[in-house]
Structure formats: C-alpha cells, structure tokens
Design a protein around this motif. Structure first.
Motif, PDB file in Angstrom:
ATOM      1  N   GLU A  27       0.855  -1.195   0.000  1.00 38.98           N
ATOM      2  CA  GLU A  27       0.000   0.000   0.000  1.00 38.98           C
ATOM      3  C   GLU A  27       0.891   1.246   0.000  1.00 38.98           C
ATOM      4  O   GLU A  27       1.778   1.376   0.840  1.00 38.98           O
ATOM      5  N   GLY A  28       0.657   2.157  -0.951  1.00 39.06           N
ATOM      6  CA  GLY A  28       1.445   3.391  -0.983  1.00 39.06           C
ATOM      7  C   GLY A  28       2.722   3.302  -1.784  1.00 39.06           C
ATOM      8  O   GLY A  28       3.560   4.215  -1.733  1.00 39.06           O
ATOM      9  N   ALA A  29       2.894   2.234  -2.574  1.00 36.61           N
ATOM     10  CA  ALA A  29       4.122   2.077  -3.367  1.00 36.61           C
ATOM     11  C   ALA A  29       4.279   3.205  -4.386  1.00 36.61           C
ATOM     12  O   ALA A  29       5.369   3.785  -4.537  1.00 36.61           O
ATOM     13  N   ALA A  30       3.182   3.545  -5.067  1.00 36.64           N
ATOM     14  CA  ALA A  30       3.256   4.581  -6.106  1.00 36.64           C
ATOM     15  C   ALA A  30       3.590   5.935  -5.496  1.00 36.64           C
ATOM     16  O   ALA A  30       4.412   6.691  -6.030  1.00 36.64           O
TER      17      ALA A  30
ATOM     18  N   GLY B  46      -1.194  -4.019 -11.617  1.00 37.12           N
ATOM     19  CA  GLY B  46      -2.384  -4.314 -10.801  1.00 37.12           C
ATOM     20  C   GLY B  46      -2.038  -4.433  -9.336  1.00 37.12           C
ATOM     21  O   GLY B  46      -2.282  -3.516  -8.552  1.00 37.12           O
ATOM     22  N   ASP B  47      -1.419  -5.542  -8.963  1.00 37.88           N
ATOM     23  CA  ASP B  47      -1.073  -5.757  -7.550  1.00 37.88           C
ATOM     24  C   ASP B  47       0.335  -5.266  -7.214  1.00 37.88           C
ATOM     25  O   ASP B  47       0.782  -5.372  -6.079  1.00 37.88           O
ATOM     26  N   ARG B  48       1.056  -4.735  -8.207  1.00 38.57           N
ATOM     27  CA  ARG B  48       2.427  -4.294  -7.956  1.00 38.57           C
ATOM     28  C   ARG B  48       2.903  -3.357  -9.065  1.00 38.57           C
ATOM     29  O   ARG B  48       2.312  -3.346 -10.159  1.00 38.57           O
ATOM     30  N   LEU B  49       3.962  -2.607  -8.766  1.00 39.08           N
ATOM     31  CA  LEU B  49       4.626  -1.822  -9.806  1.00 39.08           C
ATOM     32  C   LEU B  49       5.818  -2.622 -10.309  1.00 39.08           C
ATOM     33  O   LEU B  49       6.504  -3.293  -9.534  1.00 39.08           O
TER      34      LEU B  49
END
Lengths: 125, 370
Positions: free
Chosen positions: B68-71, B112-115
């Motif tokens: 959560e919050g990777a971007a 989707g679930d990851r960068l």
C-alpha cells in the motif's frame, strides 16, 4: 606487385621503388566494422614513423591510422571520400589510404612479413 | 583494444546463444554483451528499421514494488505521475537527485497488484539503494535478478510475436500485460528504445534461451547487438544515461519535461523540484539539441561545440553515424540562445572545426503504435 609488410597497429605497406602505399589490414577492417568516413593526410605533409596521420571512422568508433615508416605524403586515396566502404570490401586493394614518397626501404623491410603478421594475430587472439 | 578480463564480467542468460550466433562480446556495465553479430552494426540497424531485431537487454535491472502506498513512495523520487498510472500501463520517467539532476531514467508499469520497474544496468545498484531508502513501512522492493529481458523491435516485430500470442497485437503503445508465449510466462510491454514499434519481454532466466530461440525462428527476426541499439536510439533522439543525461543535467535542460506529470507540476513534491521549477519559470541555461554535422564526418561524444568562429557553447554527448539517416548525427547541450533549429555551430573534431547545425529530434520519425 611487391609483397606487403605489416605493423602491430594493423597497417599494411607496399613498396614500389621508393613510394610506399599504406592501408589497414583485413583483420583491422573486420574488427572496426562498417567504415563510414576516412580522414586522410594532405599531399606534401612530412610524417614520422608511428605518427597518427589518418583517421578511420566506423559506425561505432574512430581509430587512428599510423605511418608505418617516415616519408612525405605523395597522395591520398580520393575514392575513399565518396566510398569509404572500399576499406571493408578491398582493404589491401582499392581501399588503400595514402602513399608516402622518400621512404627508407630498409625500414619497410624491417617490418613484419605476412607470416610474421599472421603469427602476431594468432598470439594476440 | 584493451579488454577487461572475461572472468570478471557477468553474463546474461543468453550468453551462450550470443556466442553460438557469432557475436562479438564486449564489456558493458559489468556484463559481457554482444556489440554485434556477423551481419554487422549497419545491417543490424537497417534490419531493425525494415523488419524485426532481437536485442538482449537482460543486463538491465528489473524489480517489483509492492505494498500500500508504493506509487506515492516512488513519486518522492520521480516527477512522473505514478499514482495516476492505470493498470496494464507503463510510463518512462526519471529518478532525480535532490539537487535536480537526473539520477537515472527508468520504466515503471502498473501490473495491478504491484509496480514493475526497469532501470539501467549501469545504475541498478544505486537506483535500488535509492528507492529502498525512500520506502515507508509496508512497501517493499523485490529485485528480480532471475529474470531476463528481451526486446523485439521493428515494423514487423509485433506481427511476428503475435503469431505465438495473438493478444499482443492489441496491446496499445506503452500497454503491458502477462502472456504465455511458447510455453513461457512472460510480461510483455509494447515499448522499446529504437523509435520503432515493438515489445520488451521479461521472462524467467531459465526460459530465456528457449524463448529467444522461438523468436529468432520467426520470419523476419534477426539478432542485433548493442552497437545497433546505440545508433537506433540516437537516430530516435533518445537519451543514453551517462552520456546525454546524468546527475548534472536537469529534466528541463534535457528536454524531458514531458515526463513530468501534470499533477506533479502543481505539487512540486519530488526530489530536485526547486531546480526544475526555477528552470521552467526562468529557462535553463543550456538545452539538449539534435546536431547534424555537414558532410560525412561523424562527431563523437565529448566533441566541443563552438559558435561559428567563436567561443565554446557546449559539448556533444552522443554522436556517430546514422545508418538510416545515411549521415552523421549527434546530440549535445548548447547555450539556450543557440538551441533553435537550423542554428549554425562548429564542432571541434580532433582540433579542426567541422560545420554543423542544430537539427530537430528525432532524426528518424518515431513509428510507435498509436
């Protein structure tokens, strides 16, 4: 036609009288790849043995070409200006770089002959 | 021709295939990489523009950013709009230094679930350390050293690979999705660095050779080395990190303002934002431009650029012969008042002035799928 002599910098030299024709070897053109430009010395320039006096540019890099022996530039190969690919297609023929006059024939004779040059390439491989 | 001892170089999963294909291997960013195959750089370059060329770019760094919050976390380091990146879309961006220089250029994709990140080989250790240090609790960076990356580029590239996985043909430019290709689980993006249409494909290292052989067996596909990759990207006006962009150059100077998201230009909350904002408001002192030498003689990187008969005003950062342009092409930085298209310049090549002009980039029009 006189036999070719060779340098460790991969130039060849062919002596006829006291005029020597100089170019780069088949090994050198193969290592350089597609030649796209050649910068040649002006007629009348005095060069010393080992002096950088021409530049050969392939797609990927520029390389110096050295005078194998001392002399005075008699002429450069104008055909290379329009068609530098001659260096690839005919390295020891139409793809010659320049001619030197007033060269010391014994200095040419002291360079490697074809067998010695091939042995040098083998040892460097 | 001094070479780094081969034993100290890393190899990609395709190293033995390259040797089998007759590649000339050279050291690049710590890897033994194919600079060309027997066809030669000129032919490999022209084949890419005419049909399809396969490039091994497995030396580049691949990683995933999860949590959560990777971007948002990544946006602290880049002015790209990462939070606004839709699923199955990829974007080109810049990692920034705190003083507004370019730390690296990179690709980021929303899976989707990851960068999914791809960074330059020469910078991957530094990039991953920089990103790692910026992550909050709950976001983690997973390196993917066990994945290979293969680019298939050229006007016939997508049609060729689509014979193995038809869905690839409907990927839009900068679209990205997983596909099974020749029995290999691949992540395919419609992107590249040649100016041509094509794909970049991430595959498990253990399947890379089988995958590359499957592509090479397709009609129109030939291998191409780093030499052609360099001349293709130069003609396409694309920057090479370490040459055209580095920690001293800003996105404004480099003409990469388009990588800055619209929202990011209201927030100014990325590393180096002060310099970028100042240069956008007041103009950069120098700008990256295309440069076309007159005649046939190439001007290489580090060639000084002068005003005609005058003082030095800049330097070439990439230069060589453009096989498709059929003449010498270059890029470099010049003082802003000399950056307009057509401005005459003088390049000091081995101490002799060579006439040149500022030229629009790219030298060869991009032919991306739109």
């Amino acid at each position: 036609m006189a036999e070719l002599r060779f340098t460790k910098d991969h130039e060849w030299i062919r002596l006829e009288g006291d005029v020597a024709t100089i170019g780069i070897t088949d090994h050198a053109q193969n290592a350089l790849g597609d030649v796209v430009f050649v910068d040649l010395p002006e007629a009348g320039r005095e060069v010393t043995a080992g002096e950088a006096c021409a530049v050969v540019e392939s797609v990927k890099a520029a390389s110096d070409v050295y005078a194998p022996v001392a002399g005075r530039v008699r002429e450069s190969n104008a055909a290379l200006t329009d068609n530098p690919a001659l260096v690839n297609s005919s390295p020891t023929g139409e793809g010659w770089f320049f001619k030197l006059e007033g060269v010391d024939t014994s200095a040419v004779a002291a360079l490697m002959d074809e067998n010695a040059y091939n042995a040098f390439l083998e040892s460097a491989a | 021709m001094a070479e780094t001892p081969a034993e100290s170089l890393l190899e990609t999963p395709l190293a033995s295939l390259h040797r089998e294909l007759g590649a000339r291997m050279v050291p690049f960013a710590g890897y033994a990489m194919p600079v060309q195959y027997p066809a030669g750089i000129m032919q490999e370059h022209l084949h890419c523009r005419a049909a399809a060329a396969l490039f091994d770019v497995s030396h580049m760094g691949q990683a995933e950013l999860v949590g959560e919050g990777a971007a948002k976390a990544l946006e602290a380091l880049t002015p790209a709009d990462v939070q606004g990146l839709k699923p199955n879309r990829q974007r080109y961006g810049l990692l920034m230094t705190i003083t507004g220089g370019v730390f690296d250029d990179f690709m980021v994709a929303n899976l989707g679930d990851r960068l999914f990140l791809v960074v330059n080989a020469s910078r991957k250790a530094e990039d991953f350390a920089l990103i790692e240090a910026a992550l909050p609790a709950g976001v983690s960076l997973r390196l993917l050293p066990d994945r290979a990356l293969i680019a298939l580029q050229g006007p016939q590239a997508v049609a060729a690979i689509a014979t193995l996985a038809p869905g690839i043909a409907s990927l839009p430019f900068m679209g990205i999705a997983p596909f099974e290709i020749a029995g290999v689980n691949a992540i395919v993006s419609r992107s590249g660095y040649t100016g041509e249409d094509g794909v970049e494909v991430s595959v498990p290292a253990e399947s890379a050779e089988r995958f590359a052989r499957a592509l090479l067996a397709l009609p129109g596909v030939q291998p191409a080395g780093l030499g052609a990759r360099d001349s293709l990207r130069l003609e396409a006006g694309l920057c090479l990190y370490g040459n055209d962009i580095d920690e001293t150059t800003s996105p404004v100077e480099a003409g990469l303002v388009w990588t800055i998201g619209k929202r990011r230009r209201t927030e100014w909350n990325f590393a180096g934002a002060d310099r970028v904002r100042d240069e956008l408001d007041n103009g950069a002192k120098r700008l990256r431009v295309g440069i076309r030498p007159e005649g046939r003689q190439p001007a290489r990187a580090h060639t000084p650029v002068h005003a005609p008969g005058g003082a030095q005003v800049g330097e070439i950062t990439s230069g060589g012969f453009g096989p498709s342009a059929n003449g010498p092409v270059a890029m470099g930085y010049v003082a802003r008042d000399l950056a307009a298209d057509g401005t005459p310049l003088e390049l000091m090549v081995r101490g002799k002035p060579l006439a040149a002009r500022v030229a629009p980039l790219p030298f060869i029009p991009h032919r991306y799928a739109r």
